[in-house]
Design an enzyme around this catalytic site. Structure first.
Site, mmCIF file in Angstrom:
data_model
loop_
_atom_site.group_PDB
_atom_site.id
_atom_site.type_symbol
_atom_site.label_atom_id
_atom_site.label_comp_id
_atom_site.label_asym_id
_atom_site.label_seq_id
_atom_site.Cartn_x
_atom_site.Cartn_y
_atom_site.Cartn_z
ATOM 1 N N TYR A 233 0.963 -1.089 0.267
ATOM 2 C CA TYR A 233 0.112 -0.172 -0.044
ATOM 3 C C TYR A 233 0.993 1.154 -0.480
ATOM 4 O O TYR A 233 1.753 1.403 0.705
ATOM 5 C CB TYR A 233 -1.112 0.013 1.328
ATOM 6 N N HIS B 70 -3.678 16.487 -3.140
ATOM 7 C CA HIS B 70 -4.545 16.489 -1.976
ATOM 8 C C HIS B 70 -3.546 18.010 -1.828
ATOM 9 O O HIS B 70 -3.932 17.915 -0.251
ATOM 10 C CB HIS B 70 -3.912 15.504 -1.163
ATOM 11 N N ASN C 49 1.881 12.104 5.410
ATOM 12 C CA ASN C 49 0.766 11.507 6.506
ATOM 13 C C ASN C 49 1.192 11.508 7.917
ATOM 14 O O ASN C 49 2.136 10.985 7.692
ATOM 15 C CB ASN C 49 0.889 9.545 5.935
ATOM 16 N N GLU D 264 -11.856 5.686 4.930
ATOM 17 C CA GLU D 264 -11.436 6.875 5.743
ATOM 18 C C GLU D 264 -12.771 7.149 6.878
ATOM 19 O O GLU D 264 -13.596 8.149 6.924
ATOM 20 C CB GLU D 264 -11.418 7.416 5.845
#
Length: 661
Positions: A164, A194, A307, A529
């Site tokens: 991932y 993002h 992240n 999420e």
């Protein structure tokens, strides 16, 4: 050939200068000419000659003489701004400098370094890094761990394993495998897509904190970033090249993706960036001006940069440090008010607090004793009403140890969580070099700092709530025995009437802001999420609550000092007289009405500035009292560390009667 980067109506233009005799006026005209050339309507001008403008430096906004030569007036590759006369900028126009430019124009490049290893950063360190007091270096141990984790990523890519975020898409696209030839593009696309935040950009201090904290997390060696890329991030920090980071857009799970993506966007040379040298400009120009090159992302590195919980936590560190500072000073301001209102010190007796031994309560009571002790620092005001007939004080004075005390304990609790969080790995997936594998988990979830910061806002707000009630007592002649609204010739003068209203307004606003954001959750990313923390809003509103608390206490500080004027020639204790003198060094007594907002701002600065603050003036007396009343030979209780004797204290009035409800 020298080149200058020129800001014209929101656009940045690189203007080469072939002759050293060219003037600043020529540079401005050439920039306007290039600007017009890029516009279908010539920017609304018929010719360059009709455009009237002035030119200023982006650093400090100093005006330049149009007749000076560029060689004499400017450094090579300096950033300047052409301001066209008559322009009215749209509300969304980004100026070259952030708000409070007078603060940033004084920036001096630090000479000292803080060594980061991902494990030992403190909230104080982070705030100081945000202020630009230090540069950053990695410890050798951190460099080794970063290299080890990167080797794991390189093996995954080489062996074409499906992992991932490294060889797959993100969120809902986690099952989409990406070919090796597109892994770098995957990371760049991640950062670009993002970068979807909105709102005002973070201030340079807060951007610097966010960048420093991300470096600290990467230094732990669980993110898979290469040492080369991390060193480039550190170089940008040390040059104070700070990306444009909108304050809104994070839901606080899967990390603070939007703000951290904006952070990464600037580092790869896209979007806007700010430095003291350049002001706001295109990131590629700012990096180039500092001799830096944009980062070229390798597999996993985009994800490694974006992240985590660093937006919530960096703002949270500022909040907890400011909360601690204002909580200490709230005790001093309240003690001064108690003196002005001729209150008793009886409620701070050691034995009372020993039988309810909360740590914060005991410390606040101790501070009151140290500031009001009549033997060590005789108070003529206390002596003047020693034998008055009042039995007890109102709760806003008598219960300060209990109310202020739990605020102190709340701050300590939240600080402990922040200290853990700033030294935690919050990526996904995590890279464990010792196991030679990556593991997906949920360390990016912001529930810990989000919940803690909601709690902080609720706790610290109470300092303003109780302060506003003390301001009421100071201003109300039926409660204070002082002139109405602390001014002579009442009616002709209004005194502190509306200052109290301002305090009431701030307290009321805080009540809405104290509603916890972390009780909310909205499912995002196609239900992948499906529980989020909303911690970003928790952090931002905690800072707003704390600022309001500071402002309310600034008003109380002014009101208490004004009350002293009506008790003269009597003097209070030495430490409180020192506080009075500090206030009077920036705000004169209120003899008749005048513009009050600057006085409130000046008092606010005395509560938030580290140098010459109210705390720094009173602290030596508090610590001296501590040394005298807590002998080293006697062990200090961990829950009641401020115990001492009040037998010798000057009690202002006899409270031998039972308290009434």
């Amino acid at each position: 050939m020298p080149r200058y980067t020129v800001h014209v109506r929101g656009e940045w233009l690189a203007v080469p200068c072939q002759s050293s005799t060219n003037t600043v006026g020529w540079l401005g005209k050439e920039a306007v000419r290039r600007y017009m050339k890029n516009k279908p309507d010539n920017g609304g001008f018929a010719s360059v000659e009709e455009v009237k403008f002035y030119v200023r430096r982006c650093k400090g906004l100093g005006l330049l003489d149009l007749e000076d030569t560029v060689e004499d007036a400017l450094e090579d590759n300096e950033f300047v701004e052409v301001v066209i006369e008559g322009d009215i900028m749209s509300p969304d126009f980004i100026p070259s400098q952030p708000e409070g430019v007078h603060l940033y124009s004084k920036y001096r490049e630090p000479e000292q370094y803080i060594f980061l290893d991902g494990n030992s950063l403190t909230t104080e360190d982070l705030v100081n890094l945000g202020k630009g007091l230090f540069k950053i270096k990695l410890t050798p141990e951190a460099e080794a761990k970063v290299n080890e984790s990167r080797e794991v990523i390189e093996r995954i890519v080489k062996e074409q394993k499906v992992v991932y975020g490294i060889t797959t898409g993100f969120g809902k696209f986690a099952r989409t495998v990406i070919p090796n030839s597109k892994l770098r593009e995957l990371q760049v696309n991640l950062v670009r897509s993002h970068s979807a935040g909105v709102g005002k950009p973070l201030s340079p201090e807060r951007s610097r904190m966010l960048l420093a904290l991300r470096i600290n997390v990467l230094a732990k060696g669980y993110s898979g970033i290469s040492l080369e890329t991390l060193q480039q991030v550190i170089e940008a920090f040390n040059a104070s090249c700070l990306p444009y980071i909108p304050e809104k857009g994070t839901v606080g799970a899967s990390g603070d993706l939007a703000p951290l993506s904006h952070l990464a966007l600037g580092l790869i040379g896209e979007g806007k960036m700010w430095s003291p040298k350049s002001g706001w400009a295109d990131a590629k120009y700012v990096l180039e001006a500092h001799g830096l090159r944009p980062i070229t992302l390798k597999p996993k590195e985009g994800l490694a940069l974006i992240n985590g919980t660093q937006m919530i936590t960096s703002l949270g560190c500022e909040a907890v440090e400011r909360a601690g500072a204002i909580a200490r000073q709230a005790d001093i301001v309240a003690a001064l008010t108690l003196e002005v209102l001729k209150g008793t010190t009886r409620a701070f007796d050691t034995d009372i607090h020993a039988v309810r031994p909360h740590r914060g309560q005991a410390e606040v009571a101790f501070r009151f004793r140290s500031l009001l002790d009549s033997d060590h620092h005789p108070s003529e005001i206390a002596e003047s009403h020693r034998f008055c007939d009042r039995v007890q004080d109102a709760y806003t004075m008598r219960c300060c140890p209990q109310v202020h005390g739990v605020v102190n304990d709340t701050i300590a609790f939240v600080k402990d969580i922040m200290m853990t969080e700033i030294n935690s790995a919050t990526d996904n997936p995590m890279v464990f070099a010792e196991r030679a594998e990556t593991i997906s988990g949920g360390n990016f979830h912001g529930e810990y700092p989000g919940k803690a910061l909601d709690y902080l806002a609720i706790g610290v707000h109470e300092l303003a709530a109780i302060s506003e009630r003390r301001i009421e007592r100071l201003c109300n002649p039926s409660l204070s025995e002082l002139p109405a609204f602390l001014v002579t010739e009442g009616g002709l003068n209004s005194g502190f009437m509306i200052a109290h209203c301002t305090a009431a307004a701030l307290v009321s606003e805080n009540k809405a802001l104290c509603h916890p954001s972390s009780v909310d959750s909205l499912s995002t990313s196609a239900a992948t999420e499906d529980h989020v923390s909303m911690g970003g809003w928790a952090a931002r509103k905690a800072l707003r609550v704390i600022e309001h608390v500071e402002q309310v206490l600034a008003i109380e500080l002014l009101a208490a000092c004004q009350g002293i004027e009506f008790l003269r020639p009597l003097r209070t204790t030495t430490p409180l007289e020192k506080v009075y003198d500090l206030v009077r060094s920036v705000v004169r007594p209120w003899m008749k009405d005048r513009f009050m907002a600057p006085d409130i701002e000046a008092a606010h600065r005395l509560l938030v500035e580290q140098q010459a603050s109210v705390w720094e003036v009173a602290k030596p007396y508090i610590e001296k009292y501590r040394r005298e009343h807590i002998p080293e030979s006697r062990p200090i209780s961990p829950t009641a560390f401020s115990l001492g004797s009040l037998d010798h204290m000057g009690i202002c009035h006899d409270h031998s009667h039972q308290d009434e409800l």
